[in-house]
Design a protein around this motif. Structure first.
Motif, PDB file in Angstrom:
ATOM      1  N   SER A   1       0.696  -0.920   0.155  1.00 28.55           N
ATOM      2  CA  SER A   1      -0.054   0.084   0.120  1.00 28.55           C
ATOM      3  C   SER A   1       0.819   1.200  -0.026  1.00 28.55           C
ATOM      4  O   SER A   1       1.941   1.286   0.431  1.00 28.55           O
TER       5      SER A   1
ATOM      6  N   ALA B   1      -0.369   5.965   4.441  1.00 27.48           N
ATOM      7  CA  ALA B   1      -1.697   6.305   4.836  1.00 27.48           C
ATOM      8  C   ALA B   1      -1.709   7.790   4.464  1.00 27.48           C
ATOM      9  O   ALA B   1      -0.823   8.611   4.478  1.00 27.48           O
TER      10      ALA B   1
ATOM     11  N   HIS C   1      -8.057   7.971   8.049  1.00 22.54           N
ATOM     12  CA  HIS C   1      -6.861   7.682   7.973  1.00 22.54           C
ATOM     13  C   HIS C   1      -6.637   6.573   6.917  1.00 22.54           C
ATOM     14  O   HIS C   1      -6.630   5.074   7.717  1.00 22.54           O
ATOM     15  N   VAL C   2      -6.414   6.484   6.032  1.00 17.40           N
ATOM     16  CA  VAL C   2      -6.552   5.202   5.203  1.00 17.40           C
ATOM     17  C   VAL C   2      -5.096   4.970   4.381  1.00 17.40           C
ATOM     18  O   VAL C   2      -4.582   5.897   3.940  1.00 17.40           O
ATOM     19  N   ASN C   3      -5.092   3.667   4.099  1.00 10.59           N
ATOM     20  CA  ASN C   3      -4.019   3.213   3.048  1.00 10.59           C
ATOM     21  C   ASN C   3      -4.693   2.768   1.966  1.00 10.59           C
ATOM     22  O   ASN C   3      -5.706   1.999   2.026  1.00 10.59           O
TER      23      ASN C   3
ATOM     24  N   ASP D   1      -9.642   1.633   0.181  1.00  8.92           N
ATOM     25  CA  ASP D   1      -8.844   2.136   1.162  1.00  8.92           C
ATOM     26  C   ASP D   1      -9.349   1.502   2.463  1.00  8.92           C
ATOM     27  O   ASP D   1     -10.372   1.012   2.785  1.00  8.92           O
TER      28      ASP D   1
ATOM     29  N   GLY E   1      -8.551   1.710   6.470  1.00  7.67           N
ATOM     30  CA  GLY E   1      -8.058   2.435   7.743  1.00  7.67           C
ATOM     31  C   GLY E   1      -7.706   1.676   8.950  1.00  7.67           C
ATOM     32  O   GLY E   1      -8.506   1.076   9.517  1.00  7.67           O
ATOM     33  N   SER E   2      -6.474   1.188   9.027  1.00  3.74           N
ATOM     34  CA  SER E   2      -6.050   0.348  10.172  1.00  3.74           C
ATOM     35  C   SER E   2      -6.490   0.937  11.517  1.00  3.74           C
ATOM     36  O   SER E   2      -6.691   2.023  11.628  1.00  3.74           O
TER      37      SER E   2
ATOM     38  N   LYS F   1      -7.293   3.066  14.495  1.00  3.03           N
ATOM     39  CA  LYS F   1      -6.607   4.249  14.949  1.00  3.03           C
ATOM     40  C   LYS F   1      -7.352   4.755  16.000  1.00  3.03           C
ATOM     41  O   LYS F   1      -8.576   4.871  15.892  1.00  3.03           O
TER      42      LYS F   1
END
Ligand code: MN
Length: 290
Positions: free
Chosen positions: A10, A13, A21-23, A42, A44-45, A47
């Motif tokens: 990826s 972010a 807040h995305v990869n 996308d 978003g891990s 957070k």
């Protein structure tokens, strides 16, 4: 076993508005035909968000020509749109929004979640529409966790069938072209053997953990694996830690993809039309309520 066509890490972010807040795992501009009918993913891990009184997310913006699919893994996401749809999704829930002829929507951390703060983990997938369906009326499917069948594979891995079918279980999402969306959780050491339709696009979006793909390549999240269209068998083995892999499998549309920002159509003229319609207020249907 299917061949692996391509693996990509990826990009770093980035923020979408001030809430997500995305990869970006893939975007159609890189190779629309290879990814078809999928356009974008996308992730978003997890957070952590501090409590806030200021809304966080993305304000009103349009979409035309495709579908946005939002998955909440942790936290709560709220949506409202110009069709009058309003919904809040929490862990395990999915919003499947068909923008089609045109929709204006907003995407926020839910007011409750925003006020309390907490961990947000989510994904947003864009699914293209066949040319013949791009100007059909918008549709909104709110799919709660309880509606999504879980299949426990022989090896112990769990699959949530969001769309399409797996092992005789049908996912709740209605789609415009044949696609499978399987959200898989593979515990460390478990192996998942998958059988997919020959000739379809098959993507493994590795969201969490590390997996060995088809006994050959080790892939660490967040990353994307594009498999060859030919063949039906594929294999995922979680290494070291639990893995989450979103499996996307669909019939390629084989139609031109021309996109500009929130619009994805088939020709430049249709993109010009979308911009004109948006600027002149003719974008959403007369029943617009939001
Ligand atoms: Mn949007």
């Amino acid at each position: 076993m299917k061949k692996i066509a391509h693996i990509q890490k990826s990009a770093p972010a980035h923020w979408v508005g001030n809430g997500f807040h995305v990869n970006s795992l893939f975007f159609y501009e890189q190779d629309a035909e290879a990814l078809s009918p999928f356009l974008m993913l996308d992730y978003g891990s997890p957070k952590s968000f501090a409590p806030s009184t200021q809304p966080r997310g993305v304000g009103q913006h349009p979409h035309r020509g495709f579908e946005t699919v939002t998955v909440a893994y942790q936290g709560e996401i709220e949506h409202h749109d110009s069709e009058g749809n309003r919904g809040t999704i929490g862990p395990g829930d999915v919003q499947w929004m068909t923008a089609a002829s045109g929709i204006v929507h907003e995407e926020w951390l839910s007011p409750k979640f925003n006020a309390s703060g907490g961990v947000l983990e989510m994904a947003q997938l864009w699914v293209n529409l066949p040319a013949k369906d791009k100007m059909t009326p918008p549709r909104y499917q709110e799919i709660v966790k309880a509606q999504i069948p879980t299949v426990v594979d022989e090896g112990g891995a769990r699959l949530q069938v969001v769309a399409g079918e797996y092992a005789g279980k049908r996912g709740p999402a209605m789609t415009y072209s044949p696609i499978n969306v399987w959200d898989t959780q593979i515990s460390a050491g478990q192996t998942l053997n998958l059988s997919v339709t020959d000739g379809y696009t098959t993507l493994f979006a590795v969201l969490k953990g590390s997996v060995k793909v088809n006994d050959t390549q080790t892939v660490t999240s967040p990353a994307l694996v594009v498999l060859a269209r030919e063949g039906t068998e594929a294999k995922l083995e979680a290494l070291g830690a639990d893995a989450t892999v979103l499996v996307l499998n669909g019939e390629p549309l084989h139609e031109p993809v021309v996109g500009y920002g929130p619009f994805v159509m088939n020709t430049e003229a249709e993109i010009m039309q979308a911009m004109q319609d948006f600027q002149s207020g003719r974008f959403v249907r007369a029943k617009a309520a939001a």
